[in-house]
Design a protein around this motif. Sequence first.
Motif, short mmCIF file in Angstrom:
data_model
loop_
_atom_site.label_atom_id
_atom_site.label_comp_id
_atom_site.label_asym_id
_atom_site.label_seq_id
_atom_site.Cartn_x
_atom_site.Cartn_y
_atom_site.Cartn_z
N ALA A 141 0.84 -1.20 0.00
CA ALA A 141 0.00 0.00 0.00
C ALA A 141 0.88 1.25 0.00
CB ALA A 141 -0.93 0.00 1.21
N ARG A 142 0.36 2.31 -0.57
CA ARG A 142 1.12 3.55 -0.72
C ARG A 142 1.41 4.19 0.63
NH1 ARG A 142 -1.95 6.12 -4.71
NH2 ARG A 142 -0.75 4.81 -6.13
N LEU A 143 2.59 4.77 0.75
CA LEU A 143 2.98 5.43 1.98
C LEU A 143 2.13 6.68 2.22
CD1 LEU A 143 6.87 5.15 1.73
CD2 LEU A 143 5.32 3.74 3.07
N GLY A 144 1.85 6.93 3.47
CA GLY A 144 1.10 8.13 3.82
C GLY A 144 -0.38 7.85 3.95
N PRO A 145 -1.07 8.58 4.82
CA PRO A 145 -2.51 8.38 5.03
C PRO A 145 -3.33 8.96 3.88
CG PRO A 145 -1.74 10.23 6.35
CD PRO A 145 -0.52 9.62 5.71
N THR A 146 -4.58 8.49 3.78
CA THR A 146 -5.54 9.02 2.82
C THR A 146 -6.48 9.95 3.57
OG1 THR A 146 -5.45 7.00 1.48
CG2 THR A 146 -7.36 8.44 1.17
N LYS A 147 -6.45 11.23 3.25
CA LYS A 147 -7.28 12.21 3.96
C LYS A 147 -8.75 12.05 3.56
CE LYS A 147 -4.28 14.73 6.35
NZ LYS A 147 -4.41 14.91 7.81
N VAL A 148 -9.61 12.04 4.56
CA VAL A 148 -11.05 11.94 4.31
C VAL A 148 -11.77 13.01 5.11
CG1 VAL A 148 -11.03 9.48 3.80
CG2 VAL A 148 -11.35 10.24 6.15
N SER A 149 -12.96 13.37 4.64
CA SER A 149 -13.80 14.33 5.36
C SER A 149 -14.91 13.58 6.07
CB SER A 149 -14.41 15.34 4.38
OG SER A 149 -13.39 16.03 3.68
N ALA A 150 -15.40 14.16 7.16
CA ALA A 150 -16.44 13.52 7.96
C ALA A 150 -17.65 13.17 7.11
CB ALA A 150 -16.84 14.44 9.11
N ASN A 151 -18.05 11.90 7.16
CA ASN A 151 -19.24 11.39 6.48
C ASN A 151 -19.20 11.52 4.96
OD1 ASN A 151 -20.58 10.69 8.94
ND2 ASN A 151 -21.00 12.86 9.24
#
Length: 427
Positions: A141-151
Amino acid sequence: MNYSKRKFLSNKMKTYKKKLQRYRHFQLKHILYYEKQWQYINLKFNRIILHGIQFVSIGETVPRLFNLIEDLNKEDKKVLHVVLPVFFDYYSGGIYNRRMFDIFGKKIYFIKDSNLDVWTYIFLFHASRINMEYFDKYKSARLGPTKVSANKYLLPFTNKERKEGERKMKEIGVQGEFICIHAREAKVKLADFNKRAAYESKCRECDIGTFEKTCRYFMSKNIQSVRMGKYETHICNTDFMIDYANLYHDEFMDFYLSSKCKFFIGCDSGLQSISGFYGKPVLATNMTSICYGWESLADSGYDLYMPKKFYSKTKKRYLNLYEMLDAMNVCAIKTSEFVKNRIVLEDNTEDEILEAAKEMNARIEKQWKETIEEKKHYEKYWRILEEWKTNNKVSKVREDGGFAGYTMNFYKISYTFLKNNLYLLDI
């Protein structure tokens, strides 16, 4: 070159057919139909790129599929990206979750039951047109988190899927607000891998009983608790926890429930990763590794975690945070390594889980008030992680696998846990 490619693809396809429990032999009498299908694909696309993505568990598969979706959004529409499910050599189970083909199929082209024979034909007679350069692109898996928005869903459901999900939620008895609960058991490794894998994963287990006090608390707030999982052995027949894992498990509902919950209280397991990609916060309990394995997971900004406590028989004391990171790097997620290094793992208590769950809820409801003391403790916490990361350029597990770099845990450690275990910061 083409012979080697054909042989490689043929072997992968044979393994895949066994996992699908498809043993029907390729039929030459349908060759004209297969060729017609190939001509359609060949005319529509300039290039065909094949990717092999592991289909052995939710945690292995979901982050990689979201990596691919992210890449496809930037890709030339005349290029067809094809996913062939692949498997570890020691994996004995089948397709872990077939509904992923439907859920992700809105964005990704899979080789599956319906087109299996066509692609068997293509691999045999048109292997030269298959680009294999990126076959292992998503091996890690790619390094670094995947940013998500609430809901905010990174992969919305269709109207048909929503109707299915709502109907099944009623059948399960889920009404109003609810949280998802998951306590990992080693049986999943016994069912899909082998006895050795089950033993090695015992260090990642936790007891569903330690979540009961949390479920009772949220029931008093009119918030239901849904016990998630697969292959579970401990039955939870209670009025404060719906035992979905044993009584109602459904491959589609693993996704739908995870997307609809207020937040997910999980453990050292990939199942909790689903919620994040649908904008739902995660409270990860009983973690045994925070120095690797967080590649591409969703970051909602509210996520919290608690590690297990590491007691060293050699030092006759609990390890501090820096020492825990060293131990995690050496032991990875293998029970035998913890035993060899004389480290005893202690699960989070029911009170620790309850307090962390209350904290999570307060943060989501914007009712959490950060104190000056808390801010100072967090500053020291992140400094320790950064210092360890500076002194360790790559985690041992990724290095052994031939990968560079790593993503350390980017979740906040639960402050209710940290303030009661300040020895973690004593380095």
